[in-house]
Design an enzyme around this catalytic site. Structure first.
Site, mmCIF file in Angstrom:
data_model
loop_
_atom_site.group_PDB
_atom_site.id
_atom_site.type_symbol
_atom_site.label_atom_id
_atom_site.label_comp_id
_atom_site.label_asym_id
_atom_site.label_seq_id
_atom_site.Cartn_x
_atom_site.Cartn_y
_atom_site.Cartn_z
ATOM 1 C CB CYS A 85 10.186 -7.707 4.070
ATOM 2 S SG CYS A 85 9.247 -9.036 3.301
ATOM 3 C CG ASP A 135 5.927 -7.946 3.146
ATOM 4 O OD1 ASP A 135 5.707 -7.266 4.158
ATOM 5 O OD2 ASP A 135 6.344 -7.475 2.082
ATOM 6 C CB CYS A 175 5.928 -4.450 -0.282
ATOM 7 S SG CYS A 175 6.395 -5.755 -1.422
ATOM 8 C CB CYS A 227 7.994 -9.124 -3.625
ATOM 9 S SG CYS A 227 9.018 -7.883 -2.820
HETATM 10 FE FE1 FES Z 1 8.879 -8.336 1.293
HETATM 11 FE FE2 FES Z 1 7.878 -7.290 -0.810
HETATM 12 S S1 FES Z 1 9.221 -6.336 0.585
HETATM 13 S S2 FES Z 1 7.418 -9.194 -0.007
#
Ligand code: FES
Length: 122
Positions: free
Chosen positions: A23, A25, A49, A93
């Protein structure tokens, strides 16, 4: 919506960073450790997110005041449970939060070990 302990500790004793390549992040945890081996301050910066930010906030609150060993016991599942559960596609996450905290503690410990070794050598 109202994350706690957001920010950076300038003279942090340990820093842990994790990222999720899927993702994209990123999460960084900063810790301060007092003389009793307790976390006297925990802050984080998260580029991610909403779940990742909620997780960071929860992990920082859970870890604050704990000894390093206790903080290492905070598991990925504990964090998701404390948040009242996360949807399946958001579980990664919550993994980031515990991992980033653990990395910061490990970084602190390895730095300290290196310091002690340096003292002996010197
Ligand atoms: Fe990747 Fe939340 S979508 S940490």
């Amino acid at each position: 919506m109202d994350p706690r302990n957001v920010g950076e500790i300038e003279d942090a004793d340990g820093i842990g960073e994790v990222g999720n390549p899927v993702c994209g992040d990123m999460m960084t945890f900063y810790i301060k450790v007092d003389d009793d081996d307790r976390l006297s301050d925990v802050k984080f910066k998260t580029f991610g997110c909403g779940a990742a930010i909620a997780v960071s906030s929860m992990v920082s609150e859970m870890a604050m005041g704990k000894t390093l060993d206790e903080a290492l016991e905070i598991s990925r599942n504990d964090v998701a449970d404390m948040l009242g559960g996360l949807p399946k596609n958001k579980l990664h996450c919550s993994n980031l939060g515990a991992d980033a905290l653990h990395n910061a503690i490990e970084e602190y410990r390895s730095k300290r070990q290196a310091g002690e070794k340096g003292d002996q050598d010197g």
